[in-house]
Design a protein around this motif. Structure first.
Motif, PDB file in Angstrom:
ATOM      1  N   ASP A  43       0.816  -1.204   0.000  1.00 15.40           N
ATOM      2  CA  ASP A  43       0.000   0.000   0.000  1.00 15.40           C
ATOM      3  C   ASP A  43       0.855   1.261   0.000  1.00 15.40           C
ATOM      4  O   ASP A  43       0.521   2.251  -0.630  1.00 15.40           O
ATOM      5  CB  ASP A  43      -0.923  -0.006   1.213  1.00 15.40           C
ATOM      6  CG  ASP A  43      -2.005  -1.064   1.053  1.00 15.40           C
ATOM      7  OD1 ASP A  43      -2.417  -1.313  -0.086  1.00 15.40           O
ATOM      8  OD2 ASP A  43      -2.413  -1.649   2.064  1.00 15.40           O
ATOM      9  N   HIS A  44       1.966   1.186   0.712  1.00 17.92           N
ATOM     10  CA  HIS A  44       2.831   2.363   0.772  1.00 17.92           C
ATOM     11  C   HIS A  44       3.360   2.727  -0.605  1.00 17.92           C
ATOM     12  O   HIS A  44       3.422   3.896  -0.975  1.00 17.92           O
ATOM     13  CB  HIS A  44       4.000   2.110   1.733  1.00 17.92           C
ATOM     14  CG  HIS A  44       3.940   2.929   2.966  1.00 17.92           C
ATOM     15  ND1 HIS A  44       3.502   2.433   4.168  1.00 17.92           N
ATOM     16  CD2 HIS A  44       4.229   4.233   3.181  1.00 17.92           C
ATOM     17  CE1 HIS A  44       3.540   3.390   5.063  1.00 17.92           C
ATOM     18  NE2 HIS A  44       3.985   4.483   4.505  1.00 17.92           N
ATOM     19  N   TYR A  45       3.763   1.721  -1.357  1.00 19.42           N
ATOM     20  CA  TYR A  45       4.236   1.958  -2.713  1.00 19.42           C
ATOM     21  C   TYR A  45       3.135   2.587  -3.546  1.00 19.42           C
ATOM     22  O   TYR A  45       3.354   3.572  -4.260  1.00 19.42           O
ATOM     23  CB  TYR A  45       4.652   0.644  -3.370  1.00 19.42           C
ATOM     24  CG  TYR A  45       5.999   0.124  -2.975  1.00 19.42           C
ATOM     25  CD1 TYR A  45       6.739   0.739  -1.970  1.00 19.42           C
ATOM     26  CD2 TYR A  45       6.552  -0.975  -3.612  1.00 19.42           C
ATOM     27  CE1 TYR A  45       7.969   0.244  -1.613  1.00 19.42           C
ATOM     28  CE2 TYR A  45       7.780  -1.474  -3.260  1.00 19.42           C
ATOM     29  CZ  TYR A  45       8.488  -0.866  -2.258  1.00 19.42           C
ATOM     30  OH  TYR A  45       9.707  -1.352  -1.911  1.00 19.42           O
ATOM     31  N   ILE A  46       1.970   1.958  -3.476  1.00 19.28           N
ATOM     32  CA  ILE A  46       0.864   2.426  -4.301  1.00 19.28           C
ATOM     33  C   ILE A  46       0.542   3.872  -3.966  1.00 19.28           C
ATOM     34  O   ILE A  46       0.379   4.724  -4.849  1.00 19.28           O
ATOM     35  CB  ILE A  46      -0.372   1.526  -4.086  1.00 19.28           C
ATOM     36  CG1 ILE A  46      -0.053   0.091  -4.516  1.00 19.28           C
ATOM     37  CG2 ILE A  46      -1.565   2.063  -4.851  1.00 19.28           C
ATOM     38  CD1 ILE A  46      -1.138  -0.906  -4.181  1.00 19.28           C
ATOM     39  N   GLU A  47       0.475   4.153  -2.679  1.00 20.85           N
ATOM     40  CA  GLU A  47       0.130   5.504  -2.266  1.00 20.85           C
ATOM     41  C   GLU A  47       1.188   6.500  -2.742  1.00 20.85           C
ATOM     42  O   GLU A  47       0.856   7.557  -3.280  1.00 20.85           O
ATOM     43  CB  GLU A  47      -0.008   5.573  -0.735  1.00 20.85           C
ATOM     44  CG  GLU A  47      -0.474   6.931  -0.265  1.00 20.85           C
ATOM     45  CD  GLU A  47      -0.976   6.896   1.171  1.00 20.85           C
ATOM     46  OE1 GLU A  47      -0.470   6.055   1.948  1.00 20.85           O
ATOM     47  OE2 GLU A  47      -1.862   7.697   1.513  1.00 20.85           O
TER      48      GLU A  47
ATOM     49  N   LYS B  46       0.633   9.572  -5.303  1.00 25.38           N
ATOM     50  CA  LYS B  46       0.956  10.937  -4.901  1.00 25.38           C
ATOM     51  C   LYS B  46       1.960  11.563  -5.861  1.00 25.38           C
ATOM     52  O   LYS B  46       1.934  12.757  -6.116  1.00 25.38           O
ATOM     53  CB  LYS B  46       1.512  10.950  -3.469  1.00 25.38           C
ATOM     54  CG  LYS B  46       0.469  11.397  -2.449  1.00 25.38           C
ATOM     55  CD  LYS B  46       1.118  11.811  -1.138  1.00 25.38           C
ATOM     56  CE  LYS B  46       1.410  10.628  -0.266  1.00 25.38           C
ATOM     57  NZ  LYS B  46       1.862  10.943   1.086  1.00 25.38           N
ATOM     58  N   ALA B  47       2.858  10.731  -6.369  1.00 21.41           N
ATOM     59  CA  ALA B  47       3.863  11.238  -7.303  1.00 21.41           C
ATOM     60  C   ALA B  47       3.268  11.509  -8.677  1.00 21.41           C
ATOM     61  O   ALA B  47       3.950  11.993  -9.567  1.00 21.41           O
ATOM     62  CB  ALA B  47       5.016  10.242  -7.412  1.00 21.41           C
TER      63      ALA B  47
ATOM     64  N   TYR C 294       0.212   1.740 -12.730  1.00 18.39           N
ATOM     65  CA  TYR C 294       1.013   0.964 -11.780  1.00 18.39           C
ATOM     66  C   TYR C 294       0.700  -0.479 -12.075  1.00 18.39           C
ATOM     67  O   TYR C 294      -0.447  -0.897 -11.964  1.00 18.39           O
ATOM     68  CB  TYR C 294       0.599   1.318 -10.354  1.00 18.39           C
ATOM     69  CG  TYR C 294       1.480   0.746  -9.252  1.00 18.39           C
ATOM     70  CD1 TYR C 294       2.174   1.589  -8.388  1.00 18.39           C
ATOM     71  CD2 TYR C 294       1.600  -0.621  -9.062  1.00 18.39           C
ATOM     72  CE1 TYR C 294       2.966   1.070  -7.374  1.00 18.39           C
ATOM     73  CE2 TYR C 294       2.402  -1.142  -8.055  1.00 18.39           C
ATOM     74  CZ  TYR C 294       3.075  -0.286  -7.216  1.00 18.39           C
ATOM     75  OH  TYR C 294       3.862  -0.793  -6.215  1.00 18.39           O
ATOM     76  N   LEU C 295       1.701  -1.212 -12.504  1.00 15.42           N
ATOM     77  CA  LEU C 295       1.382  -2.609 -12.743  1.00 15.42           C
ATOM     78  C   LEU C 295       2.441  -3.567 -12.257  1.00 15.42           C
ATOM     79  O   LEU C 295       3.598  -3.212 -12.093  1.00 15.42           O
ATOM     80  CB  LEU C 295       0.976  -2.903 -14.195  1.00 15.42           C
ATOM     81  CG  LEU C 295       1.843  -2.519 -15.361  1.00 15.42           C
ATOM     82  CD1 LEU C 295       1.856  -3.667 -16.345  1.00 15.42           C
ATOM     83  CD2 LEU C 295       1.266  -1.310 -16.060  1.00 15.42           C
TER      84      LEU C 295
ATOM     85  N   LEU D 191      -5.379   6.294  -2.386  1.00 13.04           N
ATOM     86  CA  LEU D 191      -5.648   5.033  -1.721  1.00 13.04           C
ATOM     87  C   LEU D 191      -7.032   5.045  -1.100  1.00 13.04           C
ATOM     88  O   LEU D 191      -7.442   6.029  -0.494  1.00 13.04           O
ATOM     89  CB  LEU D 191      -4.619   4.805  -0.619  1.00 13.04           C
ATOM     90  CG  LEU D 191      -3.507   3.802  -0.854  1.00 13.04           C
ATOM     91  CD1 LEU D 191      -2.867   3.462   0.483  1.00 13.04           C
ATOM     92  CD2 LEU D 191      -4.014   2.548  -1.521  1.00 13.04           C
ATOM     93  N   ALA D 192      -7.767   3.946  -1.262  1.00  6.12           N
ATOM     94  CA  ALA D 192      -9.073   3.826  -0.620  1.00  6.12           C
ATOM     95  C   ALA D 192      -8.903   3.772   0.893  1.00  6.12           C
ATOM     96  O   ALA D 192      -7.850   3.414   1.405  1.00  6.12           O
ATOM     97  CB  ALA D 192      -9.779   2.577  -1.121  1.00  6.12           C
TER      98      ALA D 192
END
Lengths: 217, 217
Positions: free
Chosen positions: A89-93, A97-98, A103-104, A144-145
């Motif tokens: 989740d941290h990566y996704i977030e 944000k960036a 994202y795959l 992120l949800a």
DNA sequence: AGTGGATTGGGGTATTTACCCCAACCCTGT
DNA sequence: ACAGGGTTGGGGTAAATACCCCAATCCACT
């Protein structure tokens, strides 16, 4: 139709070249450059002004998100696609944000990457299914949800800073010295981090930080 | 000249396919199969009997060395090449013990991989420079040099067992309960492990264990 | 203007760790 | 038969940790 100009960023020469060759199968793609880390990627990007940047994230911390953000601020039109083998989740977030357009997962076939490139070049987005279920759209930007946010409980900047030191094995006294704060303050931050994450010892904390890419193992 | 039959094992579809396409540039190579993990690689290998197996190690523990060893025991003639982005002594040692003919860094260009494949298919070996400096040859088989062994100091079975619990964050009392031993014994093992590794806190111990693949992060 | 979150810090305590000492026991190799 | 390494444990101490209480400051948001 003009070719979609692509910049590849990956620290593995093998993977980098292999991807380039793969993408050459599509006539509408043109790999105009490659870089072996996020910093070099930034320089090459401003020089070449590609349409799409495919950036691998996995290893060396979070600098790639930083670089991505700086690239976006200088080249507003460039679209960034993150590749990762992890779906934390941290990566996704951080990616969202960036300003990531896609994202795959690295486990996807090349066709999926090609589709994602076409999609983002046309102004769209692409997220793997597992990711789409964790994010929400609002006014054209993604985040992120809440469910996912609960899992990657929101740590404050200061808390993350302390966490990274803790996870590298420094004592609270040492951290206090480095940050010019009282050991008691580090204690407070540490306690709140552990409380938020429901973690109760430093070893688990370190493993969490490694999983989330906050530090290297 | 007959083609060198190659099996690719990598858990990333993207990388797998990309490598396959890359290797297709050399006429003497034929990628006869691919597998997405070491277990599947074992099955595909006995079925296809390739000349060379290119195996990616990075993520999921040490199963790949296990699989490699089993493959070698069933197909004595197959040559195994390990690809890794990490160069930890433990990895290198495990790879050598598993009977690897080559070990190279993912950062190398494709040409190097091609060279390594040709080399091992002809009965030779290939190791990156950083690796060659750490290993010694004896009677045709390779093993970690003493210098490197000193760095990855040899832990006893019991020590490794305790280390894995320590690195997962269990208290010594908990470990003692699990192993039906006195906490004082765990204390002894723990102290000797730290002494041998020249590590002085549990967080560093955990990171060491993760790097060495003894536990997951 | 006032609420709330973030940051900073203090007091106190029980547990855990790291490290020092020591000594049985068992097994293996010479 | 004896040495040496591995395994098992004990006593003791100083440091570090985890966890509880509390409060002042500051900044942003409504």
């Amino acid at each position: 139709m003009e070719a979609i100009r692509i910049l590849l960023v990956d620290d593995h020469a093998l993977v980098r070249e292999a991807l380039a060759v793969q993408l050459a199968n599509w006539v509408e793609f043109e790999v105009v450059g490659m870089a072996e880390d996020a910093g070099a990627g930034l320089n090459v990007a401003v020089e070449l002004k590609p349409d799409v940047i495919v950036m691998d994230i996995d290893m060396p911390g979070i600098i790639c998100f930083d670089a991505a953000e700086r690239i976006k601020s200088r080249l507003a039109d460039v679209k960034i696609i993150f590749l990762s083998s992890a779906l934390h989740d941290h990566y996704i977030e951080s990616a969202l944000k960036a300003g990531a357009s896609a994202y795959l997962h690295k486990g996807e076939p090349t066709e999926t990457l090609a589709m994602a490139i076409r999609e983002v070049a046309a102004g769209g987005n692409y997220f793997s299914d597992e990711i789409r279920s964790r994010i929400v759209e609002k006014d054209g930007s993604y985040s992120l949800a809440d469910g996912a946010k609960l899992r990657s409980k929101i740590l404050t900047d200061r808390e993350i800073e302390v966490l990274r030191y803790l996870a590298r094995g420094l004592t609270k006294k040492e951290i206090a010295g480095l940050m010019h704060l009282s050991p008691k303050t580090i204690e407070s931050h540490s306690a709140r981090v552990m409380d938020k994450l429901d973690i109760h010892d430093r070893v688990e904390l370190a493993r969490y930080a490694i999983r989330e890419g906050l530090i290297d193992a």
